[in-house]
Design an enzyme around this catalytic site. Structure first.
Site, PDB file in Angstrom:
ATOM      1  N   TYR A 247      35.151  39.627  44.490  1.00 21.09           N
ATOM      2  CA  TYR A 247      34.993  38.189  44.174  1.00 21.09           C
ATOM      3  C   TYR A 247      34.791  37.336  45.429  1.00 21.09           C
ATOM      4  CZ  TYR A 247      37.752  40.149  40.296  1.00 21.09           C
ATOM      5  OH  TYR A 247      38.250  40.945  39.295  1.00 21.09           O
TER       6      TYR A 247
ATOM      7  N   CYS B 295      33.990  53.421  53.950  1.00 17.02           N
ATOM      8  CA  CYS B 295      32.602  53.416  54.428  1.00 17.02           C
ATOM      9  C   CYS B 295      31.714  52.505  53.591  1.00 17.02           C
ATOM     10  CB  CYS B 295      32.076  54.840  54.413  1.00 17.02           C
ATOM     11  SG  CYS B 295      33.115  55.900  55.411  1.00 17.02           S
TER      12      CYS B 295
ATOM     13  N   TYR C 259      46.611  41.109  40.686  1.00 21.08           N
ATOM     14  CA  TYR C 259      45.295  41.761  40.765  1.00 21.08           C
ATOM     15  C   TYR C 259      45.110  42.487  42.111  1.00 21.08           C
ATOM     16  CZ  TYR C 259      44.860  38.632  36.806  1.00 21.08           C
ATOM     17  OH  TYR C 259      45.098  37.974  35.622  1.00 21.08           O
TER      18      TYR C 259
HETATM   19  N1  LLP Z   1      45.075  36.100  29.141  1.00 19.24           N
HETATM   20  C1  LLP Z   1      43.888  36.732  29.030  1.00 19.24           C
HETATM   21  C2  LLP Z   1      43.341  36.991  27.717  1.00 19.24           C
HETATM   22  C3  LLP Z   1      43.215  37.125  30.209  1.00 19.24           C
HETATM   23  O1  LLP Z   1      42.037  37.734  30.101  1.00 19.24           O
HETATM   24  C4  LLP Z   1      43.774  36.866  31.481  1.00 19.24           C
HETATM   25  C5  LLP Z   1      43.094  37.269  32.706  1.00 19.24           C
HETATM   26  C6  LLP Z   1      45.032  36.221  31.536  1.00 19.24           C
HETATM   27  C7  LLP Z   1      45.643  35.848  30.346  1.00 19.24           C
HETATM   28  C8  LLP Z   1      45.713  35.914  32.809  1.00 19.24           C
HETATM   29  O2  LLP Z   1      44.994  35.036  33.608  1.00 19.24           O
HETATM   30  P1  LLP Z   1      45.649  34.447  34.938  1.00 19.24           P
HETATM   31  O3  LLP Z   1      46.789  33.559  34.508  1.00 19.24           O
HETATM   32  O4  LLP Z   1      46.132  35.586  35.753  1.00 19.24           O
HETATM   33  O5  LLP Z   1      44.559  33.711  35.589  1.00 19.24           O
HETATM   34  N2  LLP Z   1      40.826  40.433  38.622  1.00 19.24           N
HETATM   35  C9  LLP Z   1      40.528  39.001  38.700  1.00 19.24           C
HETATM   36  C10 LLP Z   1      41.195  38.224  37.589  1.00 19.24           C
HETATM   37  C11 LLP Z   1      40.835  38.702  36.196  1.00 19.24           C
HETATM   38  C12 LLP Z   1      41.515  37.914  35.124  1.00 19.24           C
HETATM   39  C13 LLP Z   1      41.299  38.533  33.797  1.00 19.24           C
HETATM   40  N3  LLP Z   1      41.967  37.909  32.710  1.00 19.24           N
HETATM   41  C14 LLP Z   1      40.942  38.486  40.066  1.00 19.24           C
HETATM   42  O6  LLP Z   1      41.436  39.263  40.886  1.00 19.24           O
HETATM   43  O7  LLP Z   1      40.744  37.309  40.356  1.00 19.24           O
END
Ligand code: LLP
Length: 422
Positions: free
Chosen positions: A318, A346, A375
Site C-alpha cells: 500500500y 530480492c 495487518y
Molecule cells: N470489518 C470489515 C468487514 C472489514 O473488511 C475490515 C477490514 C474491518 C472491519 C476492520 O477495519 P479497520 O478498523 O481495521 O480499518 N491490510 C490492509 C487493511 C485491510 C482492511 C480489510 N478490512 C492494511 O494493511 O492497511
C-alpha cells in the site's frame, strides 16, 4: 497514546526494554503492548454513549490468541471472516454471542461450523450467499441470524486497495437492490433477518464519508421497517484511521466518531455493532529489527534490516508509511542523515522507508518499525524461505513469547516429495 517510550535512553514497551527482547528472542520480532491494547479498546468503547453497543474486534488485524484473549477479557467481541478466525476467537474464549461473521466468500462448511458455534450473526453479502446459508440452516432445522451488508456507493477517500464501499467494489449488496434482497431474505424459511451491515473501507481519516454511509443506513432501516421487516441491529463496520505519520494525517478521535454515530443512528432503537481493527491494534505493536549492514549506494545510503517485506507487507503493498525509531534514543542535537530502510528480500519493493531522516546509524543498531500491530504479523509470509516472524506480548515489566519463531524443520517439512521423485 501508546506505551512505547524511551526510558533511560532505551526504547521500552511499557517497562520492558526492547534491547532485552532483542537479546532474548532475537530479531526480527513483533512486540505488542497489553496496556496499549486495553487503553485503545477502552477509549473506543467509551466513545459510545449508547447502552446497547457491541464492539467486535476485527480479528484480521491481529489474530494472535494472546491478543484476542487480552481484548476478549476487556469486553471485546470478534468480527471474523473465516472459519480459521472463528476458531481463533473461540479458542481465545470470546463468547459466540459476541461474534459476527463477515466476508464475501463464506463456504457452506464455514457456515455450518459457525451455526454449530452459535454466533451472534452472519453479515451476508449477496443473494446467492443468502440461499446457501438458508440451505445450511435448513439442514439443521434452525434459523440463521442475518444482517445484509449493503454497499452504499460512498467514496471512503482512503487508499484504493482498502476502499470497500464504492459500487465498483466486490463488497455488499448494491444499494439499488437492497429492498429486493431483504424481501428475498424474509421469504427464506431458515433466515432470520435481524439487521443491516455496512463497512466502507479502512484507514479513513475523515468523518464525512462515514456520516454519508450511516445516513444511508438510517434511510434504509426506515424503509425496511415500513415494509414490515424487524430491524433490531445495525453493524457499522470498522475503518477509523490511526496516525501513522508524525505530524501527518490527523484522523478523527474515537470520541468524535462515536458522538457522530450516536447522533445519526441513536434513535433507531437498534443494537449498535462496531468492528474496529486497526484502531485497537495498530499502534499497540512494533516490529523490532536489527541493522545488518549500512551500504553506500551511488547517491543514497541503505540501512539493510533483518526484517523484510515478508514480515511486514504494508509498505510494499500500500506504499504505507511507518515511523522508524532507533531503539537507542538519539541525542537531541545529533545530526540527521537520510536512509533507505530496506530488507534482505530480492525485490525492489522490499523497502520500508525511502530517504527517511535518522540520526547516524551503525550496523548492529536496533530499530523499531512503528504502528505494526495491525495487518503486520497476520499478513506475514515465508517468501524467500524466511522463517515466520515471532510475536511477543508485554504486560508491565514482564513479556511473553506468544508465537515462537518457526524453525527450518517445520518450514521445510510442510513440503512433500511425490513418490516418483523418491
Ligand atoms: N470489518 C470489515 C468487514 C472489514 O473488511 C475490515 C477490514 C474491518 C472491519 C476492520 O477495519 P479497520 O478498523 O481495521 O480499518 N491490510 C490492509 C487493511 C485491510 C482492511 C480489510 N478490512 C492494511 O494493511 O492497511
Amino acid at each position: 497514546m501508546d506505551h512505547f517510550q524511551y526510558k533511560n535512553g532505551i526504547l521500552h514497551a511499557e517497562n520492558v526494554s526492547l534491547e532485552r527482547i532483542a537479546a532474548e528472542v532475537a530479531t526480527p520480532v513483533y512486540c505488542y503492548s497489553t496496556a496499549t491494547l486495553e487503553r485503545h479498546f477502552k477509549v473506543f468503547s467509551g466513545a459510545f454513549d449508547y447502552a446497547d453497543t457491541l464492539i467486535c474486534f476485527a480479528v484480521k488485524a491481529n489474530s494472535n490468541l494472546a491478543v484476542l484473549k487480552t481484548l476478549g477479557r476487556a469486553g471485546a467481541g470478534a468480527d471474523v471472516v473465516s472459519e480459521g478466525e472463528l476458531r481463533r476467537a473461540l479458542a481465545a474464549d470470546i463468547p459466540p454471542e459476541r461474534i459476527v461473521f463477515s466476508g464475501v466468500g463464506k463456504t457452506a462448511a464455514e457456515m455450518d461450523f459457525a451455526m454449530e458455534a452459535g454466533i451472534h450473526q452472519f453479515n451476508v453479502e449477496s443473494e446467492t450467499e443468502l440461499r446457501t446459508l438458508n440451505g445450511v440452516a435448513g439442514s439443521k432445522a434452525v434459523k440463521a441470524p442475518v444482517s445484509l451488508r449493503i454497499n452504499p456507493d460512498i467514496d471512503a477517500k482512503t487508499h484504493e486497495k482498502i476502499s470497500t464501499g464504492k459500487a465498483e467494489n466486490k463488497f455488499g449488496i448494491p444499494w439499488s437492490r437492497a429492498m429486493e434482497a431483504y424481501r428475498l431474505a424474509a421469504s427464506l424459511p431458515h433466515i432470520d433477518v435481524v439487521g443491516v451491515d455496512v463497512h466502507i473501507g479502512s484507514q479513513l481519516t475523515e468523518l464525512a464519508p462515514f456520516r454519508s454511509a450511516f445516513e444511508r443506513v438510517v434511510e434504509l432501516v426506515k424503509s425496511l421497517r415500513a415494509a414490515g421487516h424487524s430491524i433490531q441491529r445495525i453493524d457499522l463496520g470498522g475503518g477509523l484511521g490511526i496516525p501513522y505519520t508524525e505530524g501527518g494525517e490527523v484522523p478523527p478521535l474515537p470520541a468524535a466518531y462515536g458522538a457522530m454515530i450516536v447522533e445519526v443512528v441513536g434513535n433507531l432503537g437498534c443494537q449498535l455493532i462496531l468492528e474496529p481493527g486497526r484502531l485497537i491494534a495498530g499502534n499497540a505493536g512494533i516490529l523490532l529489527t536489527r541493522i545488518l549492514y549500512i551500504k553506500e549506494g551511488e547517491n543514497r545510503r541503505f540501512a539493510i534490516l533483518d526484517a523484510a517485506m515478508n514480515d511486514l507487507m504494508r509498505p510494499a503493498v500500500y506504499d504505507a508509511y511507518h515511523g522508524i525509531l532507533p531503539v537507542a534514543e538519539p541525542k537531541p542535537d545529533s545530526p540527521r542523515e537520510e536512509y533507505d530502510f530496506v530488507g534482505p528480500v530480492c525485490e525492489t519493493a522490499d523497502l520500508f522507508a525511502k530517504s527517511r531522516p535518522a540520526p547516524p546509524l551503525q550496523e548492529g543498531d536496533l530499530i523499531a518499525i512503528k504502528s505494526a500491530g495491525a495487518y503486520g504479523a497476520v499478513m506475514s509470509s515465508t517468501y524467500n524461505t524466511r522463517l515466520l516472524v515471532p510475536e511477543t506480548l508485554v504486560k508491565g515489566d514482564q513479556y511473553s513469547v506468544i508465537r515462537p519463531r518457526q524453525n527450518y524443520d517445520i518450514l521445510l517439512g510442510l513440503d512433500k516429495i511425490p513418490s516418483w521423485l523418491e
